[in-house]
Design a protein around this motif. Structure first.
Motif, short mmCIF file in Angstrom:
data_model
loop_
_atom_site.label_atom_id
_atom_site.label_comp_id
_atom_site.label_asym_id
_atom_site.label_seq_id
_atom_site.Cartn_x
_atom_site.Cartn_y
_atom_site.Cartn_z
N SER A 44 20.21 -27.78 -39.62
CA SER A 44 18.92 -27.75 -38.99
C SER A 44 17.75 -27.98 -40.22
O SER A 44 16.85 -28.69 -40.26
N ALA A 45 18.22 -27.67 -41.66
CA ALA A 45 17.39 -27.88 -42.74
C ALA A 45 17.51 -29.27 -43.00
O ALA A 45 16.42 -29.84 -43.72
N SER A 46 18.26 -30.25 -42.45
CA SER A 46 18.27 -31.78 -42.72
C SER A 46 18.18 -32.37 -41.25
O SER A 46 18.15 -33.53 -41.19
N ASP A 47 17.68 -31.76 -40.27
CA ASP A 47 17.89 -32.45 -38.80
C ASP A 47 16.45 -32.97 -38.71
O ASP A 47 15.61 -32.21 -38.83
N PRO A 48 16.27 -34.20 -38.38
CA PRO A 48 14.92 -34.68 -38.34
C PRO A 48 14.17 -34.12 -37.11
O PRO A 48 12.84 -33.69 -37.13
N LYS A 49 14.93 -33.62 -36.14
CA LYS A 49 13.86 -33.10 -34.82
C LYS A 49 13.57 -31.53 -35.31
O LYS A 49 12.20 -31.23 -34.88
N ALA A 50 14.34 -30.89 -35.98
CA ALA A 50 13.88 -29.59 -36.37
C ALA A 50 12.85 -29.86 -37.54
O ALA A 50 11.89 -29.11 -37.66
N LEU A 51 13.02 -30.61 -38.39
CA LEU A 51 11.62 -30.95 -39.31
C LEU A 51 10.37 -31.39 -38.65
O LEU A 51 9.18 -30.90 -39.07
N GLU A 52 10.57 -32.23 -37.75
CA GLU A 52 9.51 -32.65 -37.04
C GLU A 52 8.74 -31.39 -36.07
O GLU A 52 7.53 -31.26 -36.07
N GLU A 53 9.69 -30.61 -35.60
CA GLU A 53 8.91 -29.50 -34.81
C GLU A 53 8.13 -28.58 -35.90
O GLU A 53 7.32 -27.98 -35.44
N LEU A 54 8.99 -28.45 -37.02
CA LEU A 54 8.16 -27.45 -38.13
C LEU A 54 7.17 -28.15 -38.66
O LEU A 54 5.86 -27.47 -38.76
N TRP A 55 7.22 -29.32 -38.68
CA TRP A 55 5.91 -30.28 -39.10
C TRP A 55 4.83 -30.02 -38.21
O TRP A 55 3.50 -29.82 -38.61
#
Length: 143
Positions: free
Chosen positions: A118-129
């Protein structure tokens, strides 16, 4: 020999012109974050994965995400268990890679860290963003 130096110079020039600056020194990155009034994005990887880190590949494929990351954060990449100095008690993770978003003044997390895939998953990054930077809509402003 000259050809190698020329190729190295071109690669460095293209990297600098792209605006991509990953710090490898935690103290320098924190000083830059304080000076620029930005948060820190600390990416902790295994030493053998330093050059082929999954987040770097994700950002190459997603220029919009890369641009937002560099606009809001000072990014630093660290090899876990290396000789580089960083506050290990703040960035301890049993699962690598790990991505931390930190307040450089108080050195506290701005959000839960992302670890593993998840540290490099674009969807996880978008959610955290979205959690870090909620969008202000007219209805949410009136509350």
């Amino acid at each position: 020999m000259r050809m190698r130096l020329l190729i190295l110079w071109i690669i460095c020039f293209l990297g600098a012109s792209a605006g991509e600056r990953w710090y490898g020194d935690y103290r320098k990155a924190r000083e830059a974050a304080l000076q620029e009034r930005k948060a820190l994005a600390v990416y902790l990887v295994a030493p053998e994965d330093l050059r082929k880190a999954p987040l770097l590949q994700t950002l190459r494929k997603n220029p919009a995400l890369k641009q937002r990351l560099f606009k809001a954060f000072v990014p630093v990449i660290l090899a876990a268990k290396s000789r580089s100095r960083y506050p290990i008690e703040l960035y301890y993770s049993p699962v690598l890679p790990a991505l931390f978003f930190m307040d450089p003044v108080r050195e506290v997390p701005l959000a839960p860290s992302l670890t593993g895939p998840s540290a490099s998953d674009p969807k996880a990054l978008e959610e955290l963003w979205r959690r870090l930077f909620p969008v202000k809509t007219p209805s949410s402003l009136s509350r």
